[in-house]
Design a protein around this motif. Structure first.
Motif, short mmCIF file in Angstrom:
data_model
loop_
_atom_site.label_atom_id
_atom_site.label_comp_id
_atom_site.label_asym_id
_atom_site.label_seq_id
_atom_site.Cartn_x
_atom_site.Cartn_y
_atom_site.Cartn_z
N GLU A 1 29.38 -32.06 9.83
CA GLU A 1 29.49 -33.61 10.02
C GLU A 1 29.63 -33.99 11.32
N ALA A 2 30.62 -33.40 12.01
CA ALA A 2 30.72 -33.67 13.73
C ALA A 2 29.42 -33.60 14.44
N ILE A 3 28.64 -32.63 13.99
CA ILE A 3 27.24 -32.54 14.74
C ILE A 3 26.53 -33.84 14.44
N GLN A 4 26.24 -34.08 13.04
CA GLN A 4 25.58 -35.18 12.69
C GLN A 4 25.89 -36.52 13.29
N ILE A 5 27.32 -36.65 13.41
CA ILE A 5 27.78 -38.01 14.17
C ILE A 5 27.27 -38.09 15.48
N CYS A 6 27.54 -36.61 16.26
CA CYS A 6 26.95 -36.89 17.71
C CYS A 6 25.56 -37.01 17.85
N GLU A 7 24.94 -36.37 16.90
CA GLU A 7 23.34 -36.48 16.88
C GLU A 7 22.87 -38.05 16.78
N LYS A 8 23.54 -38.79 15.88
CA LYS A 8 23.57 -40.37 15.82
C LYS A 8 23.74 -41.06 17.07
N LEU A 9 25.06 -40.73 17.82
CA LEU A 9 25.36 -41.20 18.94
C LEU A 9 24.62 -41.07 20.09
N LEU A 10 23.81 -39.89 19.98
CA LEU A 10 22.98 -39.84 21.34
C LEU A 10 21.63 -39.87 21.09
N HIS A 11 21.33 -40.59 19.77
CA HIS A 11 19.94 -40.59 19.22
C HIS A 11 19.01 -39.51 19.52
N CYS A 12 19.65 -38.37 18.95
CA CYS A 12 18.81 -37.10 19.08
C CYS A 12 17.58 -37.35 18.20
N ASP A 13 16.58 -36.66 18.35
CA ASP A 13 15.13 -36.66 17.66
C ASP A 13 14.92 -35.40 17.13
N GLY A 14 15.91 -34.61 16.91
CA GLY A 14 15.84 -33.33 16.34
C GLY A 14 17.08 -33.06 15.82
N HIS A 15 17.44 -31.85 15.02
CA HIS A 15 18.70 -31.46 14.40
C HIS A 15 19.21 -30.18 14.95
N VAL A 16 20.25 -29.87 15.31
CA VAL A 16 21.01 -28.69 15.88
C VAL A 16 21.94 -28.28 14.57
N TYR A 17 21.67 -26.98 14.26
CA TYR A 17 22.48 -26.01 13.26
C TYR A 17 23.14 -25.15 13.80
N PRO A 18 24.35 -24.79 13.63
CA PRO A 18 25.15 -23.48 13.66
C PRO A 18 24.40 -22.39 12.82
N SER A 19 24.36 -21.41 13.51
CA SER A 19 23.55 -20.17 12.60
C SER A 19 24.73 -19.67 11.40
N THR A 20 26.16 -19.99 11.68
CA THR A 20 27.23 -19.79 10.77
C THR A 20 28.39 -20.81 10.84
N LEU A 21 29.12 -21.01 10.06
CA LEU A 21 30.21 -21.72 10.14
C LEU A 21 31.45 -20.75 10.19
N GLU A 22 31.51 -19.60 9.87
CA GLU A 22 32.43 -18.70 10.02
C GLU A 22 32.83 -18.64 11.46
N HIS A 23 34.03 -18.27 11.80
CA HIS A 23 34.52 -18.01 13.21
C HIS A 23 34.32 -16.32 13.28
N VAL A 24 33.34 -16.15 14.34
CA VAL A 24 32.83 -14.92 14.35
C VAL A 24 33.19 -14.17 16.00
N PHE A 25 32.90 -12.98 15.98
CA PHE A 25 33.28 -12.21 17.27
C PHE A 25 32.04 -11.26 17.53
N LEU A 26 31.92 -11.39 18.76
CA LEU A 26 30.72 -10.06 19.26
C LEU A 26 31.46 -8.82 19.33
N VAL A 27 30.87 -7.72 19.21
CA VAL A 27 31.53 -6.42 19.15
C VAL A 27 30.30 -6.03 20.00
N SER A 28 30.35 -5.13 21.10
CA SER A 28 29.39 -4.63 21.93
C SER A 28 29.60 -3.30 22.17
N GLU A 29 28.58 -2.41 22.54
CA GLU A 29 28.60 -0.97 22.87
C GLU A 29 27.66 -0.89 24.14
#
Length: 381
Positions: free
Chosen positions: A134-162
């Motif tokens: 909902e926060a993203i959608q509100i900012c899309e309207k305020l910025l008059h975006c002509d496309g949509h931005v989606y997070p790949s996940t809504l979970e809080h994630v951490f990267l583990v590298s080797e």
């Protein structure tokens, strides 16, 4: 401009959108053609702006592993969903980038721990509106975006590298400055499980005719999206063709010393086997490559199987990894090796002459048109 503020350079040091959009299209874009960009917040805006300039309906699926800078501080101090990469992509979709609000959205405040207004707004709106989408959608309207931005996940994630020398790294920010190139990465949620995809992100991917991976940091911006449960399935079930925009140069530690084939192989090893259709490569000698390829089969046999010099990758100092620019060497052997894995290699001179680590958006636009033309000829839209 008030010296107390500054504008995030990562979203302004590219060709202005108006100049890009005023260029005539070389190819006719099919009616209803859609694109989806998958990546992070530094490189993905380049593809977003380029595709928008062609009049293509575009969306973006964004990695959520960022834990550095302003975003990292907000994650740690306020336990919010990381806003930084989302903010950068929202700015790339803004129809009026010179609008006062769009400019202010990119302001950084040195007097407030260098937070950006956009990050603070997304975090505050996540709380006040009740959800990050909902926060993203509100900012899309305020910025008059002509496309949509989606997070790949809504979970809080951490990267583990080797790394290639066997070291383990926790966190995205640490991984970008690795002392050695990365070999593998995985994504975990707070329960140390594989995170689930945000379904609207999967819908955007499944509905795309062109799926663009990158440009951007390979292991910390592009691949983290692919590690979310459901994203590669959406790619597999999409009607779209997949284009990987390979990096131009190494300016950080995570891919230091890797050849273009190593970039492609890493992508395939992280869930994209048989799913990449085109690999877009930069070479200052693109004309010579293309003349040579015009006289050869589209799928050349690999000239050498030994293109991954992993022994040299581990011997990189922090100074090299953080301070030098190492341009990727696109050799005929690498092109052959890439094509032996299935993708078609598309070679263009893509470097921004004013910034050797960035793609020139005009050249990137032409490369996308070339690929779309090939898609149309093969698919018969």
């Amino acid at each position: 401009m008030n010296p107390s503020f500054n504008i995030d350079p990562s979203v302004t040091s590219v060709l202005p959108f108006a100049d890009l959009a005023n260029k005539p299209n070389v190819c006719k874009i099919p009616q209803g053609f859609k694109a989806c960009v998958i990546g992070g917040g530094t490189g993905a805006p380049a593809s977003i702006k380029t595709l928008r300039s062609l009049g293509i309906e575009t969306s973006a699926v964004v990695a959520m592993a960022d834990d550095g800078g302003s975003t990292g501080d907000l994650r740690k101090d306020a336990n919010v969903t990381p806003p930084g990469d989302i903010r950068k992509c929202l700015c790339a979709f803004a129809t009026e980038p010179d609008d006062p609000f769009a400019r202010a959205f990119k302001y950084r405040f040195p007097v407030a721990n260098n937070h950006t207004l956009g990050n603070l707004m997304l975090s505050a709106l996540e709380d006040s509106a009740g959800s990050f989408p909902e926060a993203i959608q509100i900012c899309e309207k305020l910025l008059h975006c002509d496309g949509h931005v989606y997070p790949s996940t809504l979970e809080h994630v951490f990267l583990v590298s080797e790394t290639v020398d066997g070291s383990k790294i926790l966190g995205q920010a640490e991984a970008t400055h690795s002392h050695a190139a990365l070999r593998r990465v995985k994504l975990i949620n707070e329960n140390k499980q594989t995170p689930k995809a945000f379904e609207p992100a999967c819908e955007a991917i499944r509905g795309a005719d062109l799926i663009v991976l990158g440009p951007g940091s390979l292991f910390t911006s592009i691949i983290p999206n692919l590690l979310v449960d459901g994203i590669t399935d959406a790619i597999m079930n999409s009607r779209g063709k997949v284009v990987f925009v390979c990096g131009i140069s190494d300016v950080q530690g995570e891919t230091w010393g890797m050849a273009p084939f190593d970039h492609v192989r890493a992508l395939l090893d992280h869930g994209m086997e048989s799913l990449v259709d085109y690999v877009l490569l930069h070479s200052c000698k693109a004309d010579s490559f293309n003349k040579q390829q015009n006289g050869q089969s589209a799928n050349m046999p690999a000239a050498s199987a030994e293109v991954n010099n992993s022994e040299s990758l581990s011997d990189v100092s922090d100074a090299q990894a953080q301070g030098f620019i190492h341009q990727l060497d696109v050799s005929p052997e690498n092109v052959s090796a890439i094509q032996s894995c299935g993708p078609v290699a598309v070679i263009e001179n893509l470097m921004d002459p004013n910034n050797p680590s960035w793609h020139d958006l005009g050249a990137l636009r032409g490369a996308f048109e070339r690929i779309i033309t090939m898609m149309i000829s093969r698919r018969g839209y």
